[in-house]
Scaffold this active site. Structure first.
Site, PDB file in Angstrom:
ATOM      1  N   PRO A   1       0.812  -1.221   0.000  1.00 52.19           N
ATOM      2  CA  PRO A   1       0.000   0.000   0.000  1.00 52.19           C
ATOM      3  C   PRO A   1       0.844   1.269   0.000  1.00 52.19           C
ATOM      4  O   PRO A   1       0.321   2.354  -0.216  1.00 52.19           O
ATOM      5  CB  PRO A   1      -0.811  -0.115   1.293  1.00 52.19           C
ATOM      6  CG  PRO A   1      -0.031  -1.027   2.182  1.00 52.19           C
ATOM      7  CD  PRO A   1       0.786  -1.930   1.286  1.00 52.19           C
TER       8      PRO A   1
ATOM      9  N   THR B   1       0.275  -5.956   2.333  1.00 53.36           N
ATOM     10  CA  THR B   1       1.417  -6.111   3.239  1.00 53.36           C
ATOM     11  C   THR B   1       1.339  -5.088   4.379  1.00 53.36           C
ATOM     12  O   THR B   1       0.839  -3.973   4.205  1.00 53.36           O
ATOM     13  CB  THR B   1       2.766  -5.953   2.501  1.00 53.36           C
ATOM     14  OG1 THR B   1       2.811  -4.651   1.932  1.00 53.36           O
ATOM     15  CG2 THR B   1       2.913  -6.993   1.414  1.00 53.36           C
TER      16      THR B   1
ATOM     17  N   ASN C   1       9.141  -6.537   3.771  1.00 56.06           N
ATOM     18  CA  ASN C   1       9.539  -7.956   3.770  1.00 56.06           C
ATOM     19  C   ASN C   1       8.451  -8.915   4.238  1.00 56.06           C
ATOM     20  O   ASN C   1       8.699 -10.108   4.394  1.00 56.06           O
ATOM     21  CB  ASN C   1      10.849  -8.198   4.549  1.00 56.06           C
ATOM     22  CG  ASN C   1      12.017  -7.553   3.817  1.00 56.06           C
ATOM     23  OD1 ASN C   1      12.030  -7.533   2.589  1.00 56.06           O
ATOM     24  ND2 ASN C   1      12.950  -6.987   4.547  1.00 56.06           N
TER      25      ASN C   1
ATOM     26  N   GLY D   1       6.216  -1.559  -6.780  1.00 53.33           N
ATOM     27  CA  GLY D   1       7.307  -1.199  -7.686  1.00 53.33           C
ATOM     28  C   GLY D   1       8.379  -2.263  -7.735  1.00 53.33           C
ATOM     29  O   GLY D   1       8.148  -3.424  -7.362  1.00 53.33           O
ATOM     30  N   ASP D   2       9.578  -1.845  -8.167  1.00 51.72           N
ATOM     31  CA  ASP D   2      10.681  -2.784  -8.313  1.00 51.72           C
ATOM     32  C   ASP D   2      11.091  -3.385  -6.960  1.00 51.72           C
ATOM     33  O   ASP D   2      11.511  -4.537  -6.900  1.00 51.72           O
ATOM     34  CB  ASP D   2      11.894  -2.062  -8.927  1.00 51.72           C
ATOM     35  CG  ASP D   2      11.582  -1.567 -10.340  1.00 51.72           C
ATOM     36  OD1 ASP D   2      10.826  -2.253 -11.051  1.00 51.72           O
ATOM     37  OD2 ASP D   2      12.084  -0.495 -10.720  1.00 51.72           O
TER      38      ASP D   2
ATOM     39  N   GLY E   1       4.660   1.509  -8.467  1.00 51.68           N
ATOM     40  CA  GLY E   1       5.851   1.953  -7.746  1.00 51.68           C
ATOM     41  C   GLY E   1       6.352   3.278  -8.284  1.00 51.68           C
ATOM     42  O   GLY E   1       5.615   4.012  -8.948  1.00 51.68           O
TER      43      GLY E   1
ATOM     44  N   ARG F   1      11.642  11.791  -5.364  1.00 49.42           N
ATOM     45  CA  ARG F   1      12.889  11.708  -4.598  1.00 49.42           C
ATOM     46  C   ARG F   1      14.079  11.362  -5.496  1.00 49.42           C
ATOM     47  O   ARG F   1      15.199  11.827  -5.283  1.00 49.42           O
ATOM     48  CB  ARG F   1      12.762  10.692  -3.448  1.00 49.42           C
ATOM     49  CG  ARG F   1      12.666   9.218  -3.892  1.00 49.42           C
ATOM     50  CD  ARG F   1      12.301   8.307  -2.711  1.00 49.42           C
ATOM     51  NE  ARG F   1      12.319   6.891  -3.031  1.00 49.42           N
ATOM     52  CZ  ARG F   1      11.325   6.227  -3.591  1.00 49.42           C
ATOM     53  NH1 ARG F   1      10.203   6.855  -3.929  1.00 49.42           N
ATOM     54  NH2 ARG F   1      11.418   4.924  -3.818  1.00 49.42           N
TER      55      ARG F   1
ATOM     56  N   ASP G   1      18.570  -3.207  -7.450  1.00 46.85           N
ATOM     57  CA  ASP G   1      17.131  -3.098  -7.760  1.00 46.85           C
ATOM     58  C   ASP G   1      16.424  -2.164  -6.783  1.00 46.85           C
ATOM     59  O   ASP G   1      15.281  -2.407  -6.376  1.00 46.85           O
ATOM     60  CB  ASP G   1      16.438  -4.466  -7.712  1.00 46.85           C
ATOM     61  CG  ASP G   1      16.904  -5.394  -8.821  1.00 46.85           C
ATOM     62  OD1 ASP G   1      17.714  -4.964  -9.644  1.00 46.85           O
ATOM     63  OD2 ASP G   1      16.435  -6.542  -8.856  1.00 46.85           O
ATOM     64  N   GLY G   2      17.115  -1.113  -6.357  1.00 47.58           N
ATOM     65  CA  GLY G   2      16.472  -0.138  -5.473  1.00 47.58           C
ATOM     66  C   GLY G   2      16.710  -0.406  -3.996  1.00 47.58           C
ATOM     67  O   GLY G   2      16.201   0.315  -3.145  1.00 47.58           O
TER      68      GLY G   2
HETATM   69  N1  LIG Z   1       3.458  -2.542   4.202  1.00 45.63           N
HETATM   70  C1  LIG Z   1       4.668  -2.046   3.998  1.00 45.63           C
HETATM   71  N2  LIG Z   1       5.171  -1.076   4.792  1.00 45.63           N
HETATM   72  C2  LIG Z   1       6.401  -0.529   4.545  1.00 45.63           C
HETATM   73  N3  LIG Z   1       7.214  -0.921   3.529  1.00 45.63           N
HETATM   74  C3  LIG Z   1       6.752  -1.891   2.707  1.00 45.63           C
HETATM   75  C4  LIG Z   1       5.466  -2.488   2.897  1.00 45.63           C
HETATM   76  N4  LIG Z   1       5.286  -3.418   1.910  1.00 45.63           N
HETATM   77  C5  LIG Z   1       6.415  -3.397   1.170  1.00 45.63           C
HETATM   78  N5  LIG Z   1       7.295  -2.484   1.631  1.00 45.63           N
HETATM   79  C6  LIG Z   1       8.618  -2.089   1.084  1.00 45.63           C
HETATM   80  O1  LIG Z   1       8.455  -0.869   0.359  1.00 45.63           O
HETATM   81  C7  LIG Z   1       9.588  -0.704  -0.495  1.00 45.63           C
HETATM   82  C8  LIG Z   1       9.240   0.091  -1.744  1.00 45.63           C
HETATM   83  O2  LIG Z   1       8.202  -0.508  -2.400  1.00 45.63           O
HETATM   84  P1  LIG Z   1       7.926  -0.455  -3.954  1.00 45.63           P
HETATM   85  O3  LIG Z   1       9.019  -1.043  -4.707  1.00 45.63           O
HETATM   86  O4  LIG Z   1       6.583  -1.086  -4.104  1.00 45.63           O
HETATM   87  O5  LIG Z   1       7.782   1.105  -4.282  1.00 45.63           O
HETATM   88  P2  LIG Z   1       8.822   2.219  -4.733  1.00 45.63           P
HETATM   89  O6  LIG Z   1      10.109   2.057  -4.016  1.00 45.63           O
HETATM   90  O7  LIG Z   1       8.110   3.494  -4.616  1.00 45.63           O
HETATM   91  O8  LIG Z   1       9.032   1.929  -6.281  1.00 45.63           O
HETATM   92  P3  LIG Z   1      10.302   1.452  -7.149  1.00 45.63           P
HETATM   93  O9  LIG Z   1      10.893   0.273  -6.431  1.00 45.63           O
HETATM   94  O10 LIG Z   1       9.711   1.086  -8.493  1.00 45.63           O
HETATM   95  O11 LIG Z   1      11.263   2.604  -7.231  1.00 45.63           O
HETATM   96  C9  LIG Z   1      10.057  -2.107  -0.812  1.00 45.63           C
HETATM   97  O12 LIG Z   1      11.405  -2.209  -0.455  1.00 45.63           O
HETATM   98  C10 LIG Z   1       9.206  -3.020   0.061  1.00 45.63           C
HETATM   99  O13 LIG Z   1      10.013  -3.981   0.712  1.00 45.63           O
HETATM  100  C1  LIG Z   2      20.950  14.918 -14.209  1.00 45.61           C
HETATM  101  C2  LIG Z   2      20.157  14.281 -15.341  1.00 45.61           C
HETATM  102  C3  LIG Z   2      19.919  12.857 -15.050  1.00 45.61           C
HETATM  103  C4  LIG Z   2      19.165  12.107 -16.150  1.00 45.61           C
HETATM  104  C5  LIG Z   2      19.397  10.651 -15.906  1.00 45.61           C
HETATM  105  C6  LIG Z   2      18.374   9.764 -16.505  1.00 45.61           C
HETATM  106  C7  LIG Z   2      18.824   8.334 -16.365  1.00 45.61           C
HETATM  107  C8  LIG Z   2      17.703   7.467 -15.925  1.00 45.61           C
HETATM  108  C9  LIG Z   2      18.101   6.018 -15.911  1.00 45.61           C
HETATM  109  C10 LIG Z   2      17.217   5.277 -14.958  1.00 45.61           C
HETATM  110  C11 LIG Z   2      17.566   3.829 -14.893  1.00 45.61           C
HETATM  111  C12 LIG Z   2      16.810   3.207 -13.777  1.00 45.61           C
HETATM  112  C13 LIG Z   2      17.119   1.758 -13.644  1.00 45.61           C
HETATM  113  C14 LIG Z   2      16.207   1.145 -12.635  1.00 45.61           C
HETATM  114  C15 LIG Z   2      16.520   0.994 -11.371  1.00 45.61           C
HETATM  115  C16 LIG Z   2      15.572   0.412 -10.385  1.00 45.61           C
HETATM  116  O1  LIG Z   2      15.992  -0.876 -10.066  1.00 45.61           O
HETATM  117  C17 LIG Z   2      15.573   1.256  -9.121  1.00 45.61           C
HETATM  118  C18 LIG Z   2      14.455   0.820  -8.189  1.00 45.61           C
HETATM  119  O2  LIG Z   2      13.242   1.079  -8.721  1.00 45.61           O
HETATM  120  N1  LIG Z   2      15.375   2.659  -9.440  1.00 45.61           N
HETATM  121  C19 LIG Z   2      16.323   3.550  -9.245  1.00 45.61           C
HETATM  122  C20 LIG Z   2      16.036   4.956  -9.708  1.00 45.61           C
HETATM  123  O3  LIG Z   2      17.358   3.300  -8.689  1.00 45.61           O
END
Ligand SMILES: Nc1ncnc2c1ncn2[C@@H]1O[C@H](COP(=O)(O)OP(=O)(O)OP(=O)(O)O)[C@@H](O)[C@H]1O
Ligand SMILES: CCCCCCCCCCCCC/C=C/[C@@H](O)[C@H](CO)NC(C)=O
Ligand SMILES: [Ca+2]
Length: 556
Positions: A149, A180, A184, A207-208, A250, A321, A516-517
């Site tokens: 959420p 969730t 985790n 998300g990722d 995400g 962010r 992967d983030g």
């Molecule tokens: N109920 C929860 N409360 C807090 N954190 C959670 C919960 N469920 C999942 N998470 C964590 O939230 C984090 C971010 O989630 P998610 O990947 O869905 O979104 P995001 O970070 O905004 O997107 P992206 O990964 O695409 O950048 C994950 O690391 C996940 O482990």
């Molecule tokens: C100052 C100008 C900057 C422009 C740069 C643009 C490049 C964007 C490339 C994005 C690649 C993102 C790859 C994905 C990574 C994900 O695993 C991770 C988690 O969601 N996301 C990030 C942003 O780390």
């Protein structure tokens, strides 16, 4: 009622016109039989049309149901308006709901309501179509759904309830849904508790980072059930049997975007419904003999590690962010020293600069790879791989990125490595050496346009099966000792390192890995790509020609 034989053909009416409607094992088609001038549609993305003919592949039919005239259909809430003359003569109707392609790889639900002269005929049609759908055994019937959420803009629950659940219910897919409650939660539930035999797939709404939780849960569970020790970095891993669906909700949604071509929840839900299957490579990451994490998209040290570290403190900002931290990290212009060693991939899988993009049914991903040969030859992956020659590169880097797939996302539609493949058993290793701010900016901006981001003298890119990274000074002390020393005030060693970095105003000589983030706790890592370890409910990005008329009609 007798079992309808195929092909089934009848004259049925649709919007006050008469059509010859035919069902065979591959297509449902309807063609106008009247002679008056035909209306043509400007939309090439709808059901395939040839001079008034419409074709829907059976595998893209979502559902069929008898339509009750003049009352809302039960699942859509829409009223079906029947023209008076048709309503009088054709009281009985059925509605077929099917996949319609729209722009930018998006899929939508479309429906057609066909009117019959009697109910027996109507039921015969419904039965015939349902029978064809029941032969599609690759379609999931029962799914386990996890919703984060708090992912992205916190819309995950609403997206699932409003856009996805109605499609699953229309396709008669039953679900167990878990929202969730903590980070985790999904990973640990999958690892230890979930009764996986009950399901045909797992779906994550988020998300990722959420996807990463799901793969960690599933891969660990599979290895644990098969007695494989994840800490042993050269032991082959057992592929997961359950497919995973991603409903994007995400901030980056890179895995969804790079496997489907869009970050649209309805499109993803429809790929799940039709039972698509896309194998995917997974990197395992170890520090000495300890397993750290798996990665499927970006593993980035330096720039992307620092962006993530900074952005985690700004989670409250949501997806913005990454932009704020991106600019801040760019301005800080930190570089890091270290040694990269890697095992190059065979030449038959192509090169990162060959412009052969991974698309649906990709030929490179279908080639037998070192991993896939293991079962045939009974030779371990490490036996095959040790035959290769490791290359070693030392230097000062602004960024070290490994991309197991293109990492295309809305911010970078062609991705970090546009020619990386989803399921070829390799990753593209991108080394961005120390250069001026201006040059680095030119490189970064090329991720957002059509120019080649590797066409710079300070950028190198290699297709690899394994790699290792050791930060400078790692050889003398363990990095954790260094970090502890920093924490306890013993900063002399650190400040010495940083004096060697004129551009660096911070006290850290090491960056972090963005996996992967998620931030990894170690800078020194060993990485191995596991070919096709997991499967998604996706099909890779479709070529445009799949849904343009000439191609589609020649395929009929
Ligand atoms: N109920 C929860 N409360 C807090 N954190 C959670 C919960 N469920 C999942 N998470 C964590 O939230 C984090 C971010 O989630 P998610 O990947 O869905 O979104 P995001 O970070 O905004 O997107 P992206 O990964 O695409 O950048 C994950 O690391 C996940 O482990
Ligand atoms: C100052 C100008 C900057 C422009 C740069 C643009 C490049 C964007 C490339 C994005 C690649 C993102 C790859 C994905 C990574 C994900 O695993 C991770 C988690 O969601 N996301 C990030 C942003 O780390
Ligand atoms: Ca790959």
């Amino acid at each position: 009622m007798e079992k309808p034989l195929l092909p089934l053909s009848s004259q049925l009416s649709l919007q006050n016109r008469v059509y010859e409607v035919t069902l065979n094992s591959a297509f449902l088609s309807w063609k106008e039989v009247e002679t008056r001038p035909k209306r043509t549609s400007g939309n090439i993305y709808g059901p395939l049309k040839a001079a008034g003919s419409h074709y829907v592949p059976v595998c893209e039919i979502i559902s069929v149901q008898e339509t009750e005239e003049d009352c809302p259909s039960t699942d859509t809430g829409k009223w079906h308006k029947v023209p008076q003359s048709v309503a009088e003569s054709n009281q009985h109707a059925f509605t077929v709901c099917y996949v319609e392609r729209t722009q930018k790889h998006r899929w939508r639900c479309s429906d057609v309501t066909l009117h019959c002269t009697d109910r027996t005929l109507c039921l015969q049609w419904v039965q015939a179509i349902r029978e064809q759908l029941s032969l599609l055994t690759i379609r999931p019937k029962r799914l386990l759904v996890y919703i984060n959420p708090y992912g992205g803009k916190h819309h995950g629950k609403r997206i699932y309830e409003q856009k996805v659940a109605p499609i699953f219910s229309r396709a008669s897919i039953s679900t167990d849904v878990i929202v969730t409650e903590w980070a985790n939660h999904a990973r640990d539930h999958l690892k230890t508790e979930a009764d996986l035999k009950k399901y045909d797939g797992v779906v994550c709404v988020g998300g990722d980072g959420m996807f990463s939780e799901i793969i960690h849960g599933l891969i660990s569970r599979t290895q644990c059930d098969s007695g494989v020790d994840q800490d042993c970095s050269d032991e082959p891993l057992i592929p997961c049997s359950l497919r995973i669906g991603i409903i994007p909700a995400g901030s980056t949604d890179c895995i969804c975007y790079a496997t489907v071509g869009s970050n649209d929840p309805v499109t993803s839900a429809l790929h799940i419904v039709v039972g698509d299957s896309q194998p995917m490579d997974v990197c395992s990451i170890h520090h000495n003999n300890t397993f750290l994490r798996y990665s499927v998209s970006l593993l980035g040290y330096g720039f992307y590690g620092d962006v993530l570290t900074d952005s985690e403190r700004k989670r409250w900002m949501g997806p913005a962010r990454y932009d704020i931290s991106g600019v801040k990290t760019f301005l800080s212009h930190r570089y890091y020293e270290g040694t990269i060693s890697f095992l190059p991939a065979d030449e038959n899988v192509g090169t990162p600069r060959d412009k052969l993009q991974c698309r649906s049914g990709c030929n490179i991903c279908r080639l037998p790879s070192a991993d896939k040969q293991v079962s045939k030859d009974e030779e371990s992956v490490s036996d095959i791989e040790t035959k290769g020659v490791w290359k070693v590169i030392r230097g000062k880097f602004l960024a070290i990125n490994a991309a197991c797939m293109s990492c295309a996302c809305p911010r970078s539609p062609k991705g970090l490595s546009p020619s990386a493949h989803l399921a070829d058993g390799t990753a593209d290793l991108i080394l961005v050496r120390k250069c001026s701010r201006f040059d680095f900016l030119r490189h970064l901006l090329r991720h957002t346009n059509k120019d080649d981001q590797f066409d710079h003298p300070f950028v190198e890119v290699y297709r690899v099966r394994q790699f290792r990274f050791t930060p400078r000074y790692e050889d003398t002390d363990s990095e954790l000792d260094l970090r502890e020393a920093e924490g306890t005030g013993h900063k002399r060693f650190f400040s010495q390192i940083c004096r060697e970095h004129p551009a660096c105003s911070c006290s850290l000589a090491h960056s972090s890995w963005n996996c992967d983030g998620e931030i990894l706790p170690h800078a020194a890592i060993q990485v191995r790509v596991h070919c096709q370890l997991i499967k998604l409910f996706a099909r890779g990005i479709e070529e445009q020609s799949v849904f343009e008329e000439p191609y589609a009609l020649s395929a009929i």
